[in-house]
Design an enzyme around this catalytic site. Structure first.
Site, PDB file in Angstrom:
ATOM      1  N   ASN A  66       0.942  -1.265  -0.048  1.00  0.00           N
ATOM      2  CA  ASN A  66      -0.047   0.091   0.006  1.00  0.00           C
ATOM      3  C   ASN A  66       0.878   1.355   0.037  1.00  0.00           C
ATOM      4  O   ASN A  66       1.708   1.209   0.981  1.00  0.00           O
ATOM      5  CB  ASN A  66      -0.949   0.052   1.132  1.00  0.00           C
ATOM      6  CG  ASN A  66      -1.844   1.256   1.333  1.00  0.00           C
ATOM      7  OD1 ASN A  66      -1.296   2.422   0.974  1.00  0.00           O
ATOM      8  ND2 ASN A  66      -3.117   0.969   1.579  1.00  0.00           N
ATOM      9  N   HIS A  77      -5.543   3.849  -2.035  1.00  0.00           N
ATOM     10  CA  HIS A  77      -6.954   4.108  -1.289  1.00  0.00           C
ATOM     11  C   HIS A  77      -7.249   5.364  -1.639  1.00  0.00           C
ATOM     12  O   HIS A  77      -6.712   6.468  -1.452  1.00  0.00           O
ATOM     13  CB  HIS A  77      -6.846   3.908   0.209  1.00  0.00           C
ATOM     14  CG  HIS A  77      -8.280   4.153   0.895  1.00  0.00           C
ATOM     15  ND1 HIS A  77      -8.301   3.996   2.251  1.00  0.00           N
ATOM     16  CD2 HIS A  77      -9.388   4.518   0.307  1.00  0.00           C
ATOM     17  CE1 HIS A  77      -9.605   4.182   2.527  1.00  0.00           C
ATOM     18  NE2 HIS A  77     -10.393   4.453   1.425  1.00  0.00           N
ATOM     19  N   THR A  85      -8.217   3.494   8.412  1.00  0.00           N
ATOM     20  CA  THR A  85      -9.449   2.826   8.333  1.00  0.00           C
ATOM     21  C   THR A  85      -9.577   2.127   9.482  1.00  0.00           C
ATOM     22  O   THR A  85      -8.663   1.237   9.869  1.00  0.00           O
ATOM     23  CB  THR A  85      -9.344   1.472   7.415  1.00  0.00           C
ATOM     24  OG1 THR A  85      -8.898   2.463   5.968  1.00  0.00           O
ATOM     25  CG2 THR A  85     -10.662   1.178   6.931  1.00  0.00           C
ATOM     26  N   ARG A 106      -7.217  12.601   0.705  1.00  0.00           N
ATOM     27  CA  ARG A 106      -6.043  13.262   1.616  1.00  0.00           C
ATOM     28  C   ARG A 106      -4.883  12.798   1.234  1.00  0.00           C
ATOM     29  O   ARG A 106      -3.763  13.241   1.235  1.00  0.00           O
ATOM     30  CB  ARG A 106      -6.430  12.944   3.094  1.00  0.00           C
ATOM     31  CG  ARG A 106      -6.261  11.576   3.279  1.00  0.00           C
ATOM     32  CD  ARG A 106      -6.417  11.168   4.738  1.00  0.00           C
ATOM     33  NE  ARG A 106      -7.849  11.457   5.384  1.00  0.00           N
ATOM     34  CZ  ARG A 106      -8.058  10.658   6.510  1.00  0.00           C
ATOM     35  NH1 ARG A 106      -7.175  10.007   7.085  1.00  0.00           N
ATOM     36  NH2 ARG A 106      -9.120  10.929   6.804  1.00  0.00           N
ATOM     37  N   HIS A 119       1.189   6.255   1.471  1.00  0.00           N
ATOM     38  CA  HIS A 119       1.826   7.358   2.234  1.00  0.00           C
ATOM     39  C   HIS A 119       3.040   8.108   1.529  1.00  0.00           C
ATOM     40  O   HIS A 119       3.466   8.978   2.201  1.00  0.00           O
ATOM     41  CB  HIS A 119       2.095   6.592   3.574  1.00  0.00           C
ATOM     42  CG  HIS A 119       0.892   6.382   4.653  1.00  0.00           C
ATOM     43  ND1 HIS A 119      -0.081   7.215   4.961  1.00  0.00           N
ATOM     44  CD2 HIS A 119       0.424   5.344   5.058  1.00  0.00           C
ATOM     45  CE1 HIS A 119      -0.943   6.816   5.507  1.00  0.00           C
ATOM     46  NE2 HIS A 119      -0.611   5.720   5.899  1.00  0.00           N
ATOM     47  N   HIS A 161      -3.493  -4.546   7.931  1.00  0.00           N
ATOM     48  CA  HIS A 161      -3.521  -3.256   8.742  1.00  0.00           C
ATOM     49  C   HIS A 161      -2.783  -3.361  10.055  1.00  0.00           C
ATOM     50  O   HIS A 161      -2.775  -4.356  10.757  1.00  0.00           O
ATOM     51  CB  HIS A 161      -5.176  -3.080   9.230  1.00  0.00           C
ATOM     52  CG  HIS A 161      -5.539  -1.514   9.410  1.00  0.00           C
ATOM     53  ND1 HIS A 161      -4.978  -0.876  10.696  1.00  0.00           N
ATOM     54  CD2 HIS A 161      -5.779  -0.643   8.522  1.00  0.00           C
ATOM     55  CE1 HIS A 161      -5.349   0.315  10.331  1.00  0.00           C
ATOM     56  NE2 HIS A 161      -5.801   0.512   9.134  1.00  0.00           N
ATOM     57  N   ARG A 206      -9.674   8.207  -1.129  1.00  0.00           N
ATOM     58  CA  ARG A 206     -10.437   8.354  -0.156  1.00  0.00           C
ATOM     59  C   ARG A 206     -11.584   9.718  -0.751  1.00  0.00           C
ATOM     60  O   ARG A 206     -10.898  10.357  -1.407  1.00  0.00           O
ATOM     61  CB  ARG A 206      -9.567   8.697   1.216  1.00  0.00           C
ATOM     62  CG  ARG A 206      -8.933   7.792   1.937  1.00  0.00           C
ATOM     63  CD  ARG A 206      -8.543   8.303   2.995  1.00  0.00           C
ATOM     64  NE  ARG A 206      -9.689   8.324   4.224  1.00  0.00           N
ATOM     65  CZ  ARG A 206      -9.555   7.582   5.227  1.00  0.00           C
ATOM     66  NH1 ARG A 206      -8.681   6.536   5.365  1.00  0.00           N
ATOM     67  NH2 ARG A 206     -10.686   7.989   6.105  1.00  0.00           N
ATOM     68  N   GLU A 257      -8.432   0.438  -3.103  1.00  0.00           N
ATOM     69  CA  GLU A 257      -9.512   0.469  -2.062  1.00  0.00           C
ATOM     70  C   GLU A 257     -10.344   1.762  -2.001  1.00  0.00           C
ATOM     71  O   GLU A 257      -9.914   2.692  -2.402  1.00  0.00           O
ATOM     72  CB  GLU A 257      -8.566   0.684  -0.691  1.00  0.00           C
ATOM     73  CG  GLU A 257      -8.225  -0.517  -0.014  1.00  0.00           C
ATOM     74  CD  GLU A 257      -7.379  -0.073   1.207  1.00  0.00           C
ATOM     75  OE1 GLU A 257      -7.380   0.757   1.729  1.00  0.00           O
ATOM     76  OE2 GLU A 257      -6.426  -0.999   1.416  1.00  0.00           O
ATOM     77  N   GLU A 316     -10.706  -9.352   3.087  1.00  0.00           N
ATOM     78  CA  GLU A 316      -9.595  -9.018   3.941  1.00  0.00           C
ATOM     79  C   GLU A 316      -9.743  -8.661   5.344  1.00  0.00           C
ATOM     80  O   GLU A 316     -10.674  -8.052   5.920  1.00  0.00           O
ATOM     81  CB  GLU A 316      -9.106  -7.699   3.302  1.00  0.00           C
ATOM     82  CG  GLU A 316      -7.522  -7.364   3.926  1.00  0.00           C
ATOM     83  CD  GLU A 316      -7.008  -6.024   3.044  1.00  0.00           C
ATOM     84  OE1 GLU A 316      -7.145  -5.938   2.066  1.00  0.00           O
ATOM     85  OE2 GLU A 316      -6.206  -5.319   3.915  1.00  0.00           O
TER      86      GLU A 316
HETATM   87  N1  PXP Z   1      -5.856  -2.985   4.306  1.00  0.00           N
HETATM   88  C1  PXP Z   1      -6.796  -1.838   4.292  1.00  0.00           C
HETATM   89  C2  PXP Z   1      -8.360  -2.569   3.989  1.00  0.00           C
HETATM   90  C3  PXP Z   1      -6.515  -0.737   4.660  1.00  0.00           C
HETATM   91  O1  PXP Z   1      -7.482   0.251   4.857  1.00  0.00           O
HETATM   92  C4  PXP Z   1      -5.204  -0.315   5.079  1.00  0.00           C
HETATM   93  C5  PXP Z   1      -4.736   1.235   5.475  1.00  0.00           C
HETATM   94  O2  PXP Z   1      -4.939   1.853   4.548  1.00  0.00           O
HETATM   95  C6  PXP Z   1      -4.323  -1.428   5.013  1.00  0.00           C
HETATM   96  C7  PXP Z   1      -4.498  -2.595   4.612  1.00  0.00           C
HETATM   97  C8  PXP Z   1      -2.749  -1.138   5.224  1.00  0.00           C
HETATM   98  O3  PXP Z   1      -2.487  -0.882   6.705  1.00  0.00           O
HETATM   99  P1  PXP Z   1      -1.399  -0.313   7.339  1.00  0.00           P
HETATM  100  O4  PXP Z   1      -0.818   1.032   6.437  1.00  0.00           O
HETATM  101  O5  PXP Z   1      -1.481  -0.191   8.608  1.00  0.00           O
HETATM  102  O6  PXP Z   1      -0.283  -1.374   6.867  1.00  0.00           O
END
Ligand code: PXP
Length: 275
Positions: A39, A75, A133, A81, A42, A228, A77, A102, A183
């Site tokens: 992901n 994602h 999330t 953001r 960031h 997550h 959003r 996402e 997930e």
């Molecule tokens: N899975 C989902 C559905 C998420 O919303 C996120 C965070 O955006 C992640 C995985 C990844 O989480 P993390 O950034 O804490 O690794």
């Protein structure tokens, strides 16, 4: 390590025609070892903090792929953001692995997904004030809306995953809605570890294992992902659960990349998963 040149975030040249030229969507097989979906939200967070054009999420996505990521998650959003619409189009066009988009199950996002045609859409709950999330999607309470929503995504050729808490009610509701994957939210497991609550973390791990088993019995074609809060320190217990298809990891991997670079961070996360 070569530093990728910043890729322009212009949306020029992206047309519905060339978006169709994505790699063939081969059938999905369950793996003996989980895949790593990175992901990169960031990377966009850092860019948006200054309102400039760098660092480029597209360059990050391509670098992660080269380093061994099995897929890329972004994602989009509602409040935009971090990831912007142009990122979604550019990344969808140039990725050679699979894009997992996402998004919240809104009418606006449905239109975007149907145009972009990512391999996966992962439906997540979204609250404007949250830092990330916070909980899983309450599928059981929105069964009618989600069944119709998933049907529309399927008609556009998109596979659908639902981000849910590891509990039986939500798993059965996801199966009833015809989701291709779930997930499982690993946030509580991760938080227990950060708080030093080893017993609590063990209990959360047990809850996730039980959820995997329930899902396998509910529908043996359902793919089971998790994510997550996963880090190199807590990922291996989750990666070792038999039946997990893919892990989605963002924050900790991008945090590692600050010190070692993205490619090395991907390598290190894979090593931690398979140790
Ligand atoms: N899975 C989902 C559905 C998420 O919303 C996120 C965070 O955006 C992640 C995985 C990844 O989480 P993390 O950034 O804490 O690794």
């Amino acid at each position: 390590m070569a530093i990728p040149s910043q890729v322009s975030s212009s949306q020029q040249n992206v047309t519905p025609e060339n978006l169709q030229q994505q790699p063939p969507k081969e059938s999905l097989q369950k793996n003996p070892l989980p895949l790593l979906g990175v992901n990169i939200d960031h990377v966009a967070t850092l860019r948006q903090a200054r309102g400039v054009s760098y660092p480029s999420p597209l360059a990050a996505a391509l670098l992660c792929e080269k380093a061994g990521a099995d897929g890329i998650t972004i994602h989009l959003r509602e409040d935009r953001r971090h990831i912007q619409d142009t990122d979604v189009y550019e990344i969808a066009e140039q990725l050679t692995t699979r894009l997992n988009l996402e998004m919240a199950a809104t009418t606006e996002m449905l239109a975007i997904a149907c145009e972009v045609q990512p391999f996966w859409v992962c439906l997540v709950p979204e609250k404007r004030a949250e830092l990330t999330t916070e909980g899983g999607l309450d599928v059981a309470r929105q069964k009618v809306w989600l069944t119709d929503y998933i049907d529309k995504l399927h008609n556009a050729g998109i596979k659908v995953s639902l981000f849910i808490d590891p509990n039986e009610t939500q798993i059965k509701a996801a199966v009833a809605c015809q989701a291709d994957a779930i997930e499982l939210h690993t946030g509580a497991y991760a938080e227990m570890g950060l708080a030093g609550n080893i017993e609590g973390q063990r209990a959360e791990l047990q809850r996730i294992k039980q959820a995997v088993s329930i899902a396998q019995h509910a529908d043996n074609k359902l793919l089971i992902n998790a994510g997550h809060g996963l880090t190199r320190d807590n990922v291996s217990a989750i990666a070792q659960i038999d039946g997990i298809y893919e892990l989605n990891i963002g924050h900790a991997l991008v945090a590692d990349a600050v010190f070692v670079g993205l490619a090395q961070a991907v390598t290190m996360m894979k090593a931690a998963m398979y140790q």
